[in-house]
Write an enzyme that holds these catalytic residues in place. Sequence first.
Site, PDB file in Angstrom:
ATOM      1  N   GLY A  97     -11.057  12.394   5.850  1.00 22.72           N
ATOM      2  CA  GLY A  97     -12.293  12.977   5.349  1.00 22.72           C
ATOM      3  C   GLY A  97     -12.847  13.941   6.374  1.00 22.72           C
ATOM      4  O   GLY A  97     -14.003  13.824   6.793  1.00 22.72           O
ATOM      5  N   GLU A 120      -8.496  15.860   3.690  1.00 27.27           N
ATOM      6  CA  GLU A 120      -9.744  16.109   2.970  1.00 27.27           C
ATOM      7  C   GLU A 120      -9.430  16.210   1.480  1.00 27.27           C
ATOM      8  O   GLU A 120      -8.458  16.864   1.092  1.00 27.27           O
ATOM      9  CB  GLU A 120     -10.387  17.401   3.473  1.00 27.27           C
ATOM     10  CG  GLU A 120     -11.586  17.882   2.682  1.00 27.27           C
ATOM     11  CD  GLU A 120     -12.729  16.877   2.652  1.00 27.27           C
ATOM     12  OE1 GLU A 120     -13.239  16.603   1.542  1.00 27.27           O
ATOM     13  OE2 GLU A 120     -13.118  16.368   3.719  1.00 27.27           O
ATOM     14  N   ILE A 121     -10.238  15.577   0.647  1.00 22.28           N
ATOM     15  CA  ILE A 121      -9.964  15.541  -0.784  1.00 22.28           C
ATOM     16  C   ILE A 121     -10.536  16.741  -1.529  1.00 22.28           C
ATOM     17  O   ILE A 121     -10.048  17.113  -2.599  1.00 22.28           O
ATOM     18  CB  ILE A 121     -10.495  14.219  -1.392  1.00 22.28           C
ATOM     19  CG1 ILE A 121      -9.880  13.968  -2.767  1.00 22.28           C
ATOM     20  CG2 ILE A 121     -12.010  14.225  -1.450  1.00 22.28           C
ATOM     21  CD1 ILE A 121     -10.180  12.592  -3.337  1.00 22.28           C
ATOM     22  N   ASN A 155      -5.738  12.348  -0.900  1.00 26.09           N
ATOM     23  CA  ASN A 155      -6.572  11.189  -1.207  1.00 26.09           C
ATOM     24  C   ASN A 155      -6.012  10.021  -0.404  1.00 26.09           C
ATOM     25  O   ASN A 155      -5.078   9.345  -0.826  1.00 26.09           O
ATOM     26  CB  ASN A 155      -6.541  10.884  -2.703  1.00 26.09           C
ATOM     27  CG  ASN A 155      -7.478   9.749  -3.090  1.00 26.09           C
ATOM     28  OD1 ASN A 155      -7.922   8.987  -2.236  1.00 26.09           O
ATOM     29  ND2 ASN A 155      -7.780   9.641  -4.375  1.00 26.09           N
ATOM     30  N   THR A 156      -6.565   9.797   0.768  1.00 29.83           N
ATOM     31  CA  THR A 156      -5.998   8.788   1.666  1.00 29.83           C
ATOM     32  C   THR A 156      -6.233   7.363   1.168  1.00 29.83           C
ATOM     33  O   THR A 156      -5.528   6.447   1.577  1.00 29.83           O
ATOM     34  CB  THR A 156      -6.584   8.923   3.084  1.00 29.83           C
ATOM     35  OG1 THR A 156      -8.014   8.919   3.004  1.00 29.83           O
ATOM     36  CG2 THR A 156      -6.126  10.217   3.721  1.00 29.83           C
ATOM     37  N   ASP A 178     -18.741   8.746   3.099  1.00 27.22           N
ATOM     38  CA  ASP A 178     -19.687   8.581   2.001  1.00 27.22           C
ATOM     39  C   ASP A 178     -20.175   7.135   1.984  1.00 27.22           C
ATOM     40  O   ASP A 178     -19.368   6.210   1.882  1.00 27.22           O
ATOM     41  CB  ASP A 178     -18.982   8.910   0.679  1.00 27.22           C
ATOM     42  CG  ASP A 178     -19.953   9.041  -0.488  1.00 27.22           C
ATOM     43  OD1 ASP A 178     -21.021   8.393  -0.443  1.00 27.22           O
ATOM     44  OD2 ASP A 178     -19.643   9.785  -1.432  1.00 27.22           O
ATOM     45  N   THR A 253     -18.942  17.122  14.765  1.00 31.77           N
ATOM     46  CA  THR A 253     -18.823  17.191  13.314  1.00 31.77           C
ATOM     47  C   THR A 253     -20.063  17.840  12.714  1.00 31.77           C
ATOM     48  O   THR A 253     -21.148  17.812  13.308  1.00 31.77           O
ATOM     49  CB  THR A 253     -18.644  15.793  12.698  1.00 31.77           C
ATOM     50  OG1 THR A 253     -19.850  15.048  12.893  1.00 31.77           O
ATOM     51  CG2 THR A 253     -17.479  15.048  13.340  1.00 31.77           C
ATOM     52  N   GLU A 254     -19.903  18.403  11.531  1.00 31.80           N
ATOM     53  CA  GLU A 254     -21.036  19.030  10.858  1.00 31.80           C
ATOM     54  C   GLU A 254     -22.140  18.013  10.572  1.00 31.80           C
ATOM     55  O   GLU A 254     -23.326  18.275  10.785  1.00 31.80           O
ATOM     56  CB  GLU A 254     -20.578  19.686   9.550  1.00 31.80           C
ATOM     57  CG  GLU A 254     -21.701  20.424   8.836  1.00 31.80           C
ATOM     58  CD  GLU A 254     -21.240  21.050   7.536  1.00 31.80           C
ATOM     59  OE1 GLU A 254     -20.843  20.296   6.635  1.00 31.80           O
ATOM     60  OE2 GLU A 254     -21.282  22.286   7.417  1.00 31.80           O
ATOM     61  N   GLU A 255     -21.738  16.814  10.112  1.00 29.50           N
ATOM     62  CA  GLU A 255     -22.718  15.779   9.826  1.00 29.50           C
ATOM     63  C   GLU A 255     -23.410  15.305  11.103  1.00 29.50           C
ATOM     64  O   GLU A 255     -24.610  15.033  11.111  1.00 29.50           O
ATOM     65  CB  GLU A 255     -22.047  14.595   9.127  1.00 29.50           C
ATOM     66  CG  GLU A 255     -21.671  14.861   7.681  1.00 29.50           C
ATOM     67  CD  GLU A 255     -22.883  15.144   6.813  1.00 29.50           C
ATOM     68  OE1 GLU A 255     -23.924  14.474   6.996  1.00 29.50           O
ATOM     69  OE2 GLU A 255     -22.805  16.039   5.957  1.00 29.50           O
TER      70      GLU A 255
END
Length: 280
Positions: A97, A120-121, A155-156, A178, A253-255
């Site tokens: 992710g 990444e999905i 999709n891990t 998430d 990370t962006e988050e």
Amino acid sequence: MAGEANKRQKREDHRNAVNKETGSPQLPRKKLYRQRAHANPFSDHVLEYPTSPADMDWTLLYPAFTFERLEPETQPHAKGLTTVRRMSKNVEIADIGCGFGGLLFALAPRFPDTLVLGLEIRTSVTEFVQEKIRALRHQNASEGLYQNVACIRANTMKFLPNFFTKGQLSKIFLCFPDPHFKARKHKARIVSITLNSEYAYVLRPGGIVYTITDVEDLHKWMVEHFEAHPSFERVGEAEQEADQCVDIMRTETEEGKKVERNKGVKFVALFKRLEDPPWP
């Protein structure tokens, strides 16, 4: 649909543009690759994945780490030799992710001899990371930087063992996953007893799973589920804070940057893969 088509055209125009001073590809603009923050991992996404790790062609992702050699032809009744491209190294670090790749681009120069992979999905987000890798490789060609980083759409939760062999990885990052707040959505969380068994399978003994979130409930969930798994033990705080990857994970990370701007709290926990017990 017209808006999405217009965005695709803008991405294509920007991708084909070059820096007039350097002649290098321009770095992608994040605003052209924005996508919904959440994707349902249980949906039937159109994905390409190998039937087993042996079928995965990593040479396309890491061309600087490939070599050629002669091997017997695999066609029936063929007796000659053919030239085959092989990898000189295997992927060892996975960011599950990976989002827009902030952690990937920070780790790559810190571990120049280690192959780093983002999974990444989301389609547009994956494309952004891939385009940024392409541009950075070109811009840093003389130093050979960013050749060791790649990103794939995957999709891990469904296909992690399709990409990696047993004990292949040394580090797995789960950064700001998430939280799926509603109880009925907890089955979609990236940490669970079942998924932890898959992480244990692809992670070598002594390898580390790195987790970080700004949601305390999710942090407690991840700690509870990893500590309940017989293949993992939590890393002590002193060892955790001495790990250079922890600071990178907190800040790159962006988050992580968003939480910093909002003066939020980041919860970190590391889990070490234990040796498998001997067979009786």
